[in-house]
Write a protein that holds these residues in place. Structure first.
Motif, PDB file in Angstrom:
ATOM      1  N   GLU A   4      23.400  -0.626 -50.296  1.00 24.01           N
ATOM      2  CA  GLU A   4      24.695  -0.521 -49.614  1.00 24.01           C
ATOM      3  C   GLU A   4      24.517  -0.305 -48.108  1.00 24.01           C
ATOM      4  OE1 GLU A   4      27.595  -1.154 -50.955  1.00 24.01           O
ATOM      5  OE2 GLU A   4      26.542  -1.581 -52.824  1.00 24.01           O
ATOM      6  N   THR A  14      32.908   2.136 -41.245  1.00 26.75           N
ATOM      7  CA  THR A  14      32.555   1.876 -42.647  1.00 26.75           C
ATOM      8  C   THR A  14      31.807   3.084 -43.200  1.00 26.75           C
ATOM      9  OG1 THR A  14      32.287  -0.460 -42.074  1.00 26.75           O
ATOM     10  CG2 THR A  14      31.405   0.240 -44.202  1.00 26.75           C
ATOM     11  N   THR A  15      32.168   3.480 -44.401  1.00 29.72           N
ATOM     12  CA  THR A  15      31.462   4.582 -45.060  1.00 29.72           C
ATOM     13  C   THR A  15      30.819   4.065 -46.339  1.00 29.72           C
ATOM     14  OG1 THR A  15      33.119   6.121 -44.227  1.00 29.72           O
ATOM     15  CG2 THR A  15      31.710   6.921 -45.994  1.00 29.72           C
ATOM     16  N   VAL A  16      29.520   4.303 -46.466  1.00 31.52           N
ATOM     17  CA  VAL A  16      28.793   3.859 -47.661  1.00 31.52           C
ATOM     18  C   VAL A  16      28.008   5.033 -48.246  1.00 31.52           C
ATOM     19  CG1 VAL A  16      28.559   1.442 -46.941  1.00 31.52           C
ATOM     20  CG2 VAL A  16      26.812   3.099 -46.272  1.00 31.52           C
ATOM     21  N   GLU A  20      26.283  -6.643 -42.267  1.00 27.46           N
ATOM     22  CA  GLU A  20      27.658  -7.091 -42.027  1.00 27.46           C
ATOM     23  C   GLU A  20      28.132  -6.672 -40.630  1.00 27.46           C
ATOM     24  OE1 GLU A  20      28.626  -6.490 -46.754  1.00 27.46           O
ATOM     25  OE2 GLU A  20      29.775  -5.315 -45.291  1.00 27.46           O
ATOM     26  N   ASN A  37      26.944  10.292 -49.654  1.00 27.91           N
ATOM     27  CA  ASN A  37      27.721  10.447 -50.898  1.00 27.91           C
ATOM     28  C   ASN A  37      28.855  11.445 -50.747  1.00 27.91           C
ATOM     29  OD1 ASN A  37      25.974   8.717 -52.164  1.00 27.91           O
ATOM     30  ND2 ASN A  37      24.814  10.307 -53.225  1.00 27.91           N
ATOM     31  N   THR A  81      33.310   3.536 -53.849  1.00 30.55           N
ATOM     32  CA  THR A  81      32.073   2.850 -53.472  1.00 30.55           C
ATOM     33  C   THR A  81      31.984   2.561 -51.974  1.00 30.55           C
ATOM     34  OG1 THR A  81      33.192   0.813 -54.103  1.00 30.55           O
ATOM     35  CG2 THR A  81      31.693   1.776 -55.708  1.00 30.55           C
ATOM     36  N   ARG A  82      33.130   2.472 -51.308  1.00 27.14           N
ATOM     37  CA  ARG A  82      33.109   2.219 -49.877  1.00 27.14           C
ATOM     38  C   ARG A  82      34.460   2.588 -49.263  1.00 27.14           C
ATOM     39  NH1 ARG A  82      30.845  -2.743 -46.199  1.00 27.14           N
ATOM     40  NH2 ARG A  82      29.201  -2.868 -47.754  1.00 27.14           N
ATOM     41  N   ILE A  83      34.431   3.059 -48.036  1.00 28.87           N
ATOM     42  CA  ILE A  83      35.665   3.303 -47.286  1.00 28.87           C
ATOM     43  C   ILE A  83      35.564   2.498 -45.993  1.00 28.87           C
ATOM     44  CG2 ILE A  83      37.151   5.015 -46.155  1.00 28.87           C
ATOM     45  CD1 ILE A  83      35.706   7.167 -47.937  1.00 28.87           C
ATOM     46  N   THR A  84      36.563   1.681 -45.723  1.00 28.23           N
ATOM     47  CA  THR A  84      36.567   0.875 -44.499  1.00 28.23           C
ATOM     48  C   THR A  84      37.813   1.218 -43.689  1.00 28.23           C
ATOM     49  OG1 THR A  84      35.502  -0.897 -45.754  1.00 28.23           O
ATOM     50  CG2 THR A  84      36.402  -1.486 -43.603  1.00 28.23           C
ATOM     51  N   THR A  85      37.640   1.377 -42.396  1.00 33.13           N
ATOM     52  CA  THR A  85      38.778   1.631 -41.519  1.00 33.13           C
ATOM     53  C   THR A  85      38.889   0.492 -40.516  1.00 33.13           C
ATOM     54  OG1 THR A  85      38.391   4.003 -41.713  1.00 33.13           O
ATOM     55  CG2 THR A  85      39.822   3.291 -39.929  1.00 33.13           C
ATOM     56  N   ASP A 100      17.145  11.126 -50.738  1.00 32.89           N
ATOM     57  CA  ASP A 100      18.419  10.409 -50.600  1.00 32.89           C
ATOM     58  C   ASP A 100      18.772  10.131 -49.143  1.00 32.89           C
ATOM     59  OD1 ASP A 100      18.980  13.015 -49.970  1.00 32.89           O
ATOM     60  OD2 ASP A 100      20.892  13.091 -51.030  1.00 32.89           O
ATOM     61  N   ARG A 137      21.579  17.616 -50.894  1.00 28.99           N
ATOM     62  CA  ARG A 137      21.314  17.536 -49.475  1.00 28.99           C
ATOM     63  C   ARG A 137      20.624  18.810 -49.020  1.00 28.99           C
ATOM     64  NH1 ARG A 137      22.796  13.190 -47.683  1.00 28.99           N
ATOM     65  NH2 ARG A 137      22.321  13.879 -45.599  1.00 28.99           N
ATOM     66  N   LYS A 168      23.292  -3.679 -46.660  1.00 28.20           N
ATOM     67  CA  LYS A 168      24.387  -4.660 -46.603  1.00 28.20           C
ATOM     68  C   LYS A 168      25.358  -4.337 -45.469  1.00 28.20           C
ATOM     69  CE  LYS A 168      25.233  -6.173 -51.370  1.00 28.20           C
ATOM     70  NZ  LYS A 168      26.151  -5.909 -52.495  1.00 28.20           N
ATOM     71  N   ALA A 169      25.779  -3.087 -45.409  1.00 23.50           N
ATOM     72  CA  ALA A 169      26.782  -2.704 -44.405  1.00 23.50           C
ATOM     73  C   ALA A 169      26.223  -2.887 -42.995  1.00 23.50           C
ATOM     74  CB  ALA A 169      27.237  -1.269 -44.627  1.00 23.50           C
ATOM     75  N   GLY A 206      21.880  10.488 -43.308  1.00 20.69           N
ATOM     76  CA  GLY A 206      20.791   9.823 -44.017  1.00 20.69           C
ATOM     77  C   GLY A 206      19.489   9.701 -43.256  1.00 20.69           C
TER      78      GLY A 206
END
Lengths: 268, 268
Positions: A60, A52-54, A67, A22, B49-53, A87, B225, A63-64, A81
Motif C-alpha cells: 500500500e 492520502t492515508t495508508v 500514484e 494503522n 483500507t485508505r483515506i483520501t482527501t 511495521d 508501535r 502503490k500510494a 513508518g
C-alpha cells in the motif's frame, strides 16, 4: 463597490501528503500531522493538492507513493513508518515504488549514534539491527537530522519531485519540517503569498447564501462555505495584491448579504 | 506461556473514505470525520483500507472516486461537498467518475421540502436553484434522510461497491452514519468482531522494544508501535477467539519485556 478583480495566482508549488499508519485507519489517532503540515504549507504559499492515508503495509505504501509521484507534485511529504519496528516500512515502501536498493546510510548511522551518545552519555548503546534499520535508506537518499527524536528523516530527489519522509510523532515531524523543509518550500514558492479572512453571517438561511456566494466567487477564486462562517483565501504575488483582492471580495459579499437582511461581522 | 496462535481473520468488509473539502487541504480543519468514521467502522468489524482527501474540484473528486472504485472496496464513503453552493460538487464528481447523468431526485426534493417545513413552519420557503441542487443526484442514486440538517445523503450501488455520500458537517455525517450506514456494514461483516487492548511500557528504550515486538507479532497480526504505549488489535470470528488471541499475545510480550527489565501496565 466595484466588482473584485480576478487576481488569483496559481502557485507553482504543489505538495502531496502521504500519512502512513494503522492507527489512523483504525480511528485511534486523528491525523493532526496532515492538518498541521497543510496549514504550514498554505501559509508558506504552497498548495496541498491531496492527502492520502495508508496502513503500515509495504504494498500500500509503495502503490500510494507511485500514484502520488505520477501526479508530479513539487513535494511529496510522508509521515510515519520510519521507526525501528517491523511495521515501520516507509523507506522500504518508497524504495519498492522507485525500484531503488536499500542501503545502510553512514551519515544516518552517525546521526543515530550521536543521538544515543547525547541522550545517554553514561551508557554504552549498541547499534542493534532495529537501530540500524532506521539508517537503512533508499539509495540516493539524504538523511535529515531529527532534533527531538532518534530516527533521521529522509530526503530523496526523484525526477520532478522532492520526497521528504518524516516521523509520525508530531513533535518530531514538526521540528524536522521547520528545520529542513519550510525553507525549501518557501524558496520554491518564490514571492507568492497566501492570505485569508473569515466572516460570520447571521440572520439568513444557509441555502439563501448560495447565489450570493456563487456570484462573488466567479469574481475571485477561493473557498466559501455556507456554514454561517465564510472563509476567503487567496494566493497572490505579493501581500498588497492579496489584501486588495480579499478586501474587495469581502466588501462585495457584505453588501450583497446586507441586501438580503443578513448581518455580518469579521472574525479576527 | 505458550506461543499465541495465528487467529487473525481477514474481514471481508473493506471501506475506503474520501474526504472532500478545501478546508482540509488548507489545514483550517482537522479531518475528524475520517477518524470518527474509521473508529466506528473498526468497532463494527470493518477495515478502513485508505483515506483520501481532495479539494472541492470536480476533476479531483471524479479521479479519486474512480481510483477508489478500482480498488474494489465493499464501501466507499465520501464526506463533504453535498451542500447548496457552487463549490459543493461531490454528486457531480461521482456522476462524472461513473458517466452517470445528474437528475432531480423527487424523493430528495420531498425530504428537503419537509426539512424546511418542519424547521420554519410559518415561513413559505421556495425551492430555489441552490436548494434543488442538493436533490440533483447521479441517476440510480437513493436519497438518505438527514435527521439533523438539510442536504440528503446519497446511496449508490456500483458493481461491487456501495457508495455513500455524507455531508461534511460532523453532526450530520454522524447522524446519517448511525441511521443508514452502520447496519449495512454490520450485516456485511457478519459475525467478525474487532477487539483491542493497550499496554504501557516503562524502563526500556524504544528501539530495544523492536526485536520483542517483531517476535510476538509474527505470531499475531496487529499493530504495535514503539511509543511506550503498545496497541494490540484483532478481528476474529467471535469475541472468545479475539480475547484469547489478544490475551495470549499480551502475556507473551509482557514476559519478554520483563526479561528486558521493563515494567508494563495495562491501560484500561
Amino acid at each position: 463597490m466595484s466588482e473584485p478583480q480576478r487576481r488569483f495566482c496559481k502557485t507553482p508549488c504543489e505538495v502531496e501528503l502521504l500519512s502512513v499508519g494503522n492507527e489512523l485507519l483504525l480511528g485511534n489517532t486523528i491525523n493532526t500531522n496532515a492538518s498541521w503540515l497543510a496549514a504550514q504549507i498554505t501559509i508558506l504559499g504552497g498548495t496541498v493538492t491531496r492527502i492520502t492515508t495508508v496502513p503500515d503495509n509495504l504494498v500500500e505504501i509503495s502503490k500510494a507513493t507511485r500514484e502520488a509521484l505520477g501526479r508530479k507534485p513539487q513535494f511529496l511529504i510522508t509521515t510515519g513508518g520510519i521507526g525501528p519496528t517491523f511495521d515501520d516500512m516507509t523507506f522500504k515502501g518508497v524504495s519498492k515504488a522507485l525500484h531503488l536498493r536499500l542501503r545502510l546510510n553512514r551519515e544516518a548511522v552517525r546521526m543515530i549514534r550521536n543521538h544515543y551518545a547525547k541522550r545517554f552519555p553514561k551508557m554504552k548503546i549498541s547499534l542493534t539491527a532495529p537501530r540500524l534499520k532506521m539508517a537503512t535508506f533508499p539509495s540516493g537518499g539524504i538523511p535529515l537530522s531529527n532534533p527531538v527524536g532518534t530516527a533521521p528523516a529522509l530526503r530523496l530527489h526523484v525526477r520532478r519531485t522532492e520526497i521528504f519522509c518524516l516521523p509520525g510523532v508530531p513533535t518530531e515531524a514538526e521540528a524536522i519540517f521547520k528545520e529542513s523543509l519550510s525553507n525549501e518550500i518557501r524558496s520554491r514558492v518564490g514571492t507568492s503569498i497566501f492570505a485569508e479572512r473569515w466572516l460570520r453571517v447571521r440572520g439568513v438561511m444557509e441555502s439563501s447564501l448560495a447565489p450570493v456566494i456563487d456570484r462573488t466567487m466567479t469574481g475571485m477564486e477561493g473557498s466559501g462555505r455556507p456554514r454561517i462562517e465564510l472563509h476567503f483565501s487567496i494566493s497572490a504575488p505579493n501581500s498588497k495584491r492579496a489584501k486588495e483582492a480579499l478586501v474587495g471580495a469581502m466588501s462585495d459579499i457584505v453588501n450583497r448579504l446586507s441586501d438580503l437582511g443578513a448581518k455580518t461581522s469579521r472574525i479576527p
